[in-house]
Design a protein around this motif. Structure first.
Motif, PDB file in Angstrom:
ATOM      1  N   ASN A   1       0.850  -1.182   0.000  1.00 28.85           N
ATOM      2  CA  ASN A   1       0.000   0.000   0.000  1.00 28.85           C
ATOM      3  C   ASN A   1       0.886   1.232   0.000  1.00 28.85           C
ATOM      4  O   ASN A   1       1.705   1.411   0.902  1.00 28.85           O
ATOM      5  CB  ASN A   1      -0.910  -0.006   1.234  1.00 28.85           C
ATOM      6  CG  ASN A   1      -2.046   0.999   1.132  1.00 28.85           C
ATOM      7  OD1 ASN A   1      -1.815   2.164   0.850  1.00 28.85           O
ATOM      8  ND2 ASN A   1      -3.256   0.535   1.348  1.00 28.85           N
ATOM      9  N   GLN A   2       0.735   2.070  -1.018  1.00 27.18           N
ATOM     10  CA  GLN A   2       1.613   3.227  -1.176  1.00 27.18           C
ATOM     11  C   GLN A   2       1.117   4.473  -0.462  1.00 27.18           C
ATOM     12  O   GLN A   2       1.737   5.526  -0.548  1.00 27.18           O
ATOM     13  CB  GLN A   2       1.811   3.545  -2.655  1.00 27.18           C
ATOM     14  CG  GLN A   2       0.566   4.016  -3.383  1.00 27.18           C
ATOM     15  CD  GLN A   2       0.860   4.411  -4.814  1.00 27.18           C
ATOM     16  OE1 GLN A   2       2.017   4.463  -5.230  1.00 27.18           O
ATOM     17  NE2 GLN A   2      -0.176   4.692  -5.588  1.00 27.18           N
ATOM     18  N   SER A   3       0.019   4.370   0.276  1.00 30.12           N
ATOM     19  CA  SER A   3      -0.544   5.570   0.918  1.00 30.12           C
ATOM     20  C   SER A   3       0.377   6.152   1.988  1.00 30.12           C
ATOM     21  O   SER A   3       0.253   7.321   2.337  1.00 30.12           O
ATOM     22  CB  SER A   3      -1.909   5.258   1.527  1.00 30.12           C
ATOM     23  OG  SER A   3      -1.804   4.266   2.526  1.00 30.12           O
ATOM     24  N   THR A   4       1.301   5.335   2.519  1.00 31.15           N
ATOM     25  CA  THR A   4       2.237   5.850   3.519  1.00 31.15           C
ATOM     26  C   THR A   4       3.583   6.238   2.918  1.00 31.15           C
ATOM     27  O   THR A   4       4.462   6.707   3.630  1.00 31.15           O
ATOM     28  CB  THR A   4       2.483   4.803   4.617  1.00 31.15           C
ATOM     29  OG1 THR A   4       3.008   3.618   4.010  1.00 31.15           O
ATOM     30  CG2 THR A   4       1.203   4.471   5.353  1.00 31.15           C
ATOM     31  N   ALA A   5       3.753   6.010   1.611  1.00 27.05           N
ATOM     32  CA  ALA A   5       5.052   6.249   0.964  1.00 27.05           C
ATOM     33  C   ALA A   5       5.229   7.711   0.587  1.00 27.05           C
ATOM     34  O   ALA A   5       5.613   8.045  -0.523  1.00 27.05           O
ATOM     35  CB  ALA A   5       5.194   5.356  -0.259  1.00 27.05           C
ATOM     36  N   THR A   6       4.941   8.589   1.530  1.00 25.25           N
ATOM     37  CA  THR A   6       5.103  10.024   1.320  1.00 25.25           C
ATOM     38  C   THR A   6       5.703  10.630   2.579  1.00 25.25           C
ATOM     39  O   THR A   6       5.699  10.022   3.644  1.00 25.25           O
ATOM     40  CB  THR A   6       3.752  10.705   1.028  1.00 25.25           C
ATOM     41  OG1 THR A   6       2.849  10.432   2.118  1.00 25.25           O
ATOM     42  CG2 THR A   6       3.149  10.188  -0.265  1.00 25.25           C
ATOM     43  N   GLY A   7       6.197  11.834   2.455  1.00 29.38           N
ATOM     44  CA  GLY A   7       6.747  12.509   3.627  1.00 29.38           C
ATOM     45  C   GLY A   7       8.186  12.118   3.877  1.00 29.38           C
ATOM     46  O   GLY A   7       8.809  11.352   3.142  1.00 29.38           O
ATOM     47  N   THR A   8       8.735  12.665   4.969  1.00 27.71           N
ATOM     48  CA  THR A   8      10.152  12.485   5.260  1.00 27.71           C
ATOM     49  C   THR A   8      10.448  11.198   6.013  1.00 27.71           C
ATOM     50  O   THR A   8      11.579  10.735   6.020  1.00 27.71           O
ATOM     51  CB  THR A   8      10.668  13.674   6.085  1.00 27.71           C
ATOM     52  OG1 THR A   8       9.861  13.800   7.274  1.00 27.71           O
ATOM     53  CG2 THR A   8      10.569  14.973   5.289  1.00 27.71           C
TER      54      THR A   8
ATOM     55  N   SER B   1      -1.876   0.707  -9.101  1.00 23.95           N
ATOM     56  CA  SER B   1      -2.439   1.225  -7.854  1.00 23.95           C
ATOM     57  C   SER B   1      -3.933   1.446  -8.037  1.00 23.95           C
ATOM     58  O   SER B   1      -4.363   2.133  -8.961  1.00 23.95           O
ATOM     59  CB  SER B   1      -1.751   2.538  -7.468  1.00 23.95           C
ATOM     60  OG  SER B   1      -2.297   3.045  -6.269  1.00 23.95           O
ATOM     61  N   LEU B   2      -4.712   0.862  -7.145  1.00 23.28           N
ATOM     62  CA  LEU B   2      -6.165   0.996  -7.211  1.00 23.28           C
ATOM     63  C   LEU B   2      -6.656   1.799  -6.020  1.00 23.28           C
ATOM     64  O   LEU B   2      -6.051   2.786  -5.640  1.00 23.28           O
ATOM     65  CB  LEU B   2      -6.817  -0.392  -7.297  1.00 23.28           C
ATOM     66  CG  LEU B   2      -6.389  -1.241  -8.516  1.00 23.28           C
ATOM     67  CD1 LEU B   2      -7.106  -2.578  -8.530  1.00 23.28           C
ATOM     68  CD2 LEU B   2      -6.633  -0.496  -9.827  1.00 23.28           C
ATOM     69  N   GLU B   3      -7.734   1.368  -5.393  1.00 22.37           N
ATOM     70  CA  GLU B   3      -8.372   2.163  -4.361  1.00 22.37           C
ATOM     71  C   GLU B   3      -7.510   2.284  -3.102  1.00 22.37           C
ATOM     72  O   GLU B   3      -6.827   1.351  -2.696  1.00 22.37           O
ATOM     73  CB  GLU B   3      -9.738   1.545  -3.994  1.00 22.37           C
ATOM     74  CG  GLU B   3      -9.689   0.209  -3.243  1.00 22.37           C
ATOM     75  CD  GLU B   3      -9.368  -0.991  -4.114  1.00 22.37           C
ATOM     76  OE1 GLU B   3      -9.138  -2.085  -3.550  1.00 22.37           O
ATOM     77  OE2 GLU B   3      -9.340  -0.846  -5.354  1.00 22.37           O
ATOM     78  N   ASN B   4      -7.533   3.490  -2.504  1.00 18.85           N
ATOM     79  CA  ASN B   4      -6.893   3.754  -1.207  1.00 18.85           C
ATOM     80  C   ASN B   4      -5.415   3.356  -1.155  1.00 18.85           C
ATOM     81  O   ASN B   4      -4.918   2.913  -0.117  1.00 18.85           O
ATOM     82  CB  ASN B   4      -7.651   3.023  -0.085  1.00 18.85           C
ATOM     83  CG  ASN B   4      -9.101   3.437  -0.013  1.00 18.85           C
ATOM     84  OD1 ASN B   4      -9.423   4.619  -0.108  1.00 18.85           O
ATOM     85  ND2 ASN B   4      -9.997   2.473   0.144  1.00 18.85           N
ATOM     86  N   GLY B   5      -4.720   3.543  -2.265  1.00 18.74           N
ATOM     87  CA  GLY B   5      -3.287   3.277  -2.297  1.00 18.74           C
ATOM     88  C   GLY B   5      -2.908   1.824  -2.409  1.00 18.74           C
ATOM     89  O   GLY B   5      -1.719   1.472  -2.382  1.00 18.74           O
ATOM     90  N   ARG B   6      -3.886   0.929  -2.540  1.00 16.66           N
ATOM     91  CA  ARG B   6      -3.584  -0.502  -2.609  1.00 16.66           C
ATOM     92  C   ARG B   6      -2.944  -0.847  -3.951  1.00 16.66           C
ATOM     93  O   ARG B   6      -3.438  -0.442  -5.000  1.00 16.66           O
ATOM     94  CB  ARG B   6      -4.848  -1.330  -2.394  1.00 16.66           C
ATOM     95  CG  ARG B   6      -5.495  -1.061  -1.046  1.00 16.66           C
ATOM     96  CD  ARG B   6      -6.712  -1.927  -0.820  1.00 16.66           C
ATOM     97  NE  ARG B   6      -7.362  -1.579   0.437  1.00 16.66           N
ATOM     98  CZ  ARG B   6      -8.110  -2.409   1.142  1.00 16.66           C
ATOM     99  NH1 ARG B   6      -8.322  -3.635   0.695  1.00 16.66           N
ATOM    100  NH2 ARG B   6      -8.664  -2.025   2.273  1.00 16.66           N
ATOM    101  N   MET B   7      -1.871  -1.615  -3.890  1.00 21.96           N
ATOM    102  CA  MET B   7      -1.123  -1.944  -5.097  1.00 21.96           C
ATOM    103  C   MET B   7      -1.212  -3.445  -5.387  1.00 21.96           C
ATOM    104  O   MET B   7      -1.111  -4.277  -4.485  1.00 21.96           O
ATOM    105  CB  MET B   7       0.334  -1.509  -4.951  1.00 21.96           C
ATOM    106  CG  MET B   7       0.474  -0.034  -4.623  1.00 21.96           C
ATOM    107  SD  MET B   7       2.128   0.599  -4.894  1.00 21.96           S
ATOM    108  CE  MET B   7       2.131   0.763  -6.683  1.00 21.96           C
TER     109      MET B   7
END
Length: 438
Positions: free
Chosen positions: A60-67, A110-116
């Motif tokens: 899930n790429q939804s957390t792959a942001t920020g520092t 990548s589909l819904e809610n960052g799910r890959m």
């Protein structure tokens, strides 16, 4: 002493050809370690094929942001040892997962809610590319081998693994290092039957009671059959000792045994764990989360004022599921007064409706079984493992990866991410250990 009993010796044996074991095998071999897999099934990654509704939610790429991606990602995991997962996730997170699978020839979508998912949207693609990767690296796999016992020697080789083959012959394989990647208790038909726990316990480790995670909840409620099949966008809260310990929102589904839907699956870990230690667990459901209680009261007061000539049952048509209306009337104690008009509603009855629509509470009695669960909460106590390397503090040379240890993730690809991350971390730790030993 073991060498005469077998012709199969490898520097590293990995017990379990699931997600964690496959990642560990490829990584270890790439680091020059003589590696082999012992698998109880007739093919690799049997459980992987069942995930993501047959599509395999790899990460899930939804957390792959920020520092600090690892810190954000670690909040999706649960363990009795708080903070344990982050030491692994810092080594191999979502970005590294995407790069790794790309190197194997498996692109993502990548589909819904960052799910890959694999671009093919077929879960079988994942063990398929791993099989090719193992063949490219000449990593042998011993299929249909059920591990019966593991013993440890002070000499060389260190580990002796007793297996039963499909012909019921017992063989003993040996290794210098051992990875235990045998999974938890979910999907027992795929081979994750909890036998890995027994093996590690025999070596001195402690088991934290496993309970089903990401699973439906059973409720004690007299009208479940009437509610069964009703779906709504709502909010759910798990309550233990009068304290809300987790809240989730989304599509909720009543069933004939209780309740399901993505929010419930996310909450289930907290419910299952607290039920397991004997706590009383309550589920509170908000059928109208888009309105505050005050806004709901104002809305219904105006609605009933305009349509005071209608029956109470008719007043709910178009507001809630028609199937829900008879249950609302029963809860309010007016199910025998089918001709009661809105203008004749008492304040006491109105308060019951307000409470049900915003804070409908149910006693949680149990979860569905491990067969229905997507992960296992609990497992081998992580305080007995070295943080970041996953090597046993009790048995040097023994490493754990995946679901067998007391780490579980939220729904949405996080449990497979833990398998990739932990398999990689264990393999890299062993590689560094070998270098430092030379």
């Amino acid at each position: 002493m073991y060498k005469d009993q077998t012709s199969k010796h490898h520097e590293l044996f990995i017990i379990g050809g699931g997600a964690a074991g496959l990642m560990a095998a490829v990584t270890a071999r790439d680091q020059g370690i003589d590696t082999a897999i012992i698998e109880s099934n007739d093919r690799l990654g049997k459980k992987i094929i069942t995930t993501g509704n047959g599509r395999c939610n790899i990460t899930n790429q939804s957390t792959a942001t920020g520092t600090d991606e690892a810190a954000a990602l670690s909040r999706k995991y649960h363990s009795n040892q708080e903070g344990f997962p982050i030491h692994v996730l810092r080594q191999f997170g979502v970005r590294q997962t995407i790069e790794f699978f790309s190197s194997l020839g498996l692109p993502f979508v990548s589909l819904e809610n960052g799910r890959m998912y694999p671009m093919s949207l077929q879960a079988a693609s994942v063990p398929g590319v791993f099989k090719l990767a193992l063949e490219d690296r000449n990593v042998p796999v011993y299929y249909k081998h059920k591990v019966l016992d593991v013993t440890v020697s002070a000499g060389h080789p260190r580990f002796a693994i007793t297996c039963q083959t499909e012909t019921e012959e017992q063989v003993v394989y040996t290794s210098d290092y051992l990875f235990l990647c045998a999974g938890g208790l979910t999907a027992p038909k795929t081979g994750t039957d909890g036998s890995g726990y027994t093996l590690v316990q025999r070596l001195g480790h402690t088991l934290i009671n496993p309970v089903p995670g990401i699973v439906q909840l059973k409720l004690d409620y007299p009208y479940l059959k009437e509610l069964s099949g009703i779906k709504f966008e709502g909010e759910a809260h798990v309550i233990v000792n009068n304290e809300v310990i987790r809240t989730e929102s989304g599509e909720i589904l009543f069933t004939d045994y209780g309740i399901s839907g993505p929010p419930i699956l996310q909450l289930s870990r907290k419910a299952a764990y607290n039920l397991g230690i004997g706590e009383s667990v309550t589920l509170s459901v908000d059928l109208m989360p888009e309105r505050t209680e005050e806004e709901l009261i104002d809305f219904l007061e105006i609605h009933w004022g305009i349509f005071g000539h209608r029956t109470v049952a008719d007043s709910f048509v178009g507001i809630v599921s028609k199937k829900l209306i008879p249950v609302l009337l029963k809860e309010a104690g007016i199910d025998q007064q089918l001709h009661l008009l809105c203008q004749d509603l008492s304040w006491k009855t109105k308060k019951i409706f307000y409470r049900i629509l915003k804070r409908w509470e149910f006693k949680v009695t149990d979860t569905n079984s491990f067969t229905n669960a997507q992960t296992t909460a609990g497992g081998i106590d992580t305080t007995e493992l070295i943080e970041g390397t996953l090597e046993s503090k009790l048995v040097p040379g023994l490493y754990l990866a995946g679901e067998v240890m007391d780490v579980d993730g939220d729904c949405g690809g996080y449990n497979l991410q833990w398998a990739w991350s932990s398999g990689y971390a264990a393999a890299m730790a062993l590689a560094k250990r070998r270098v430092s030993a030379t």
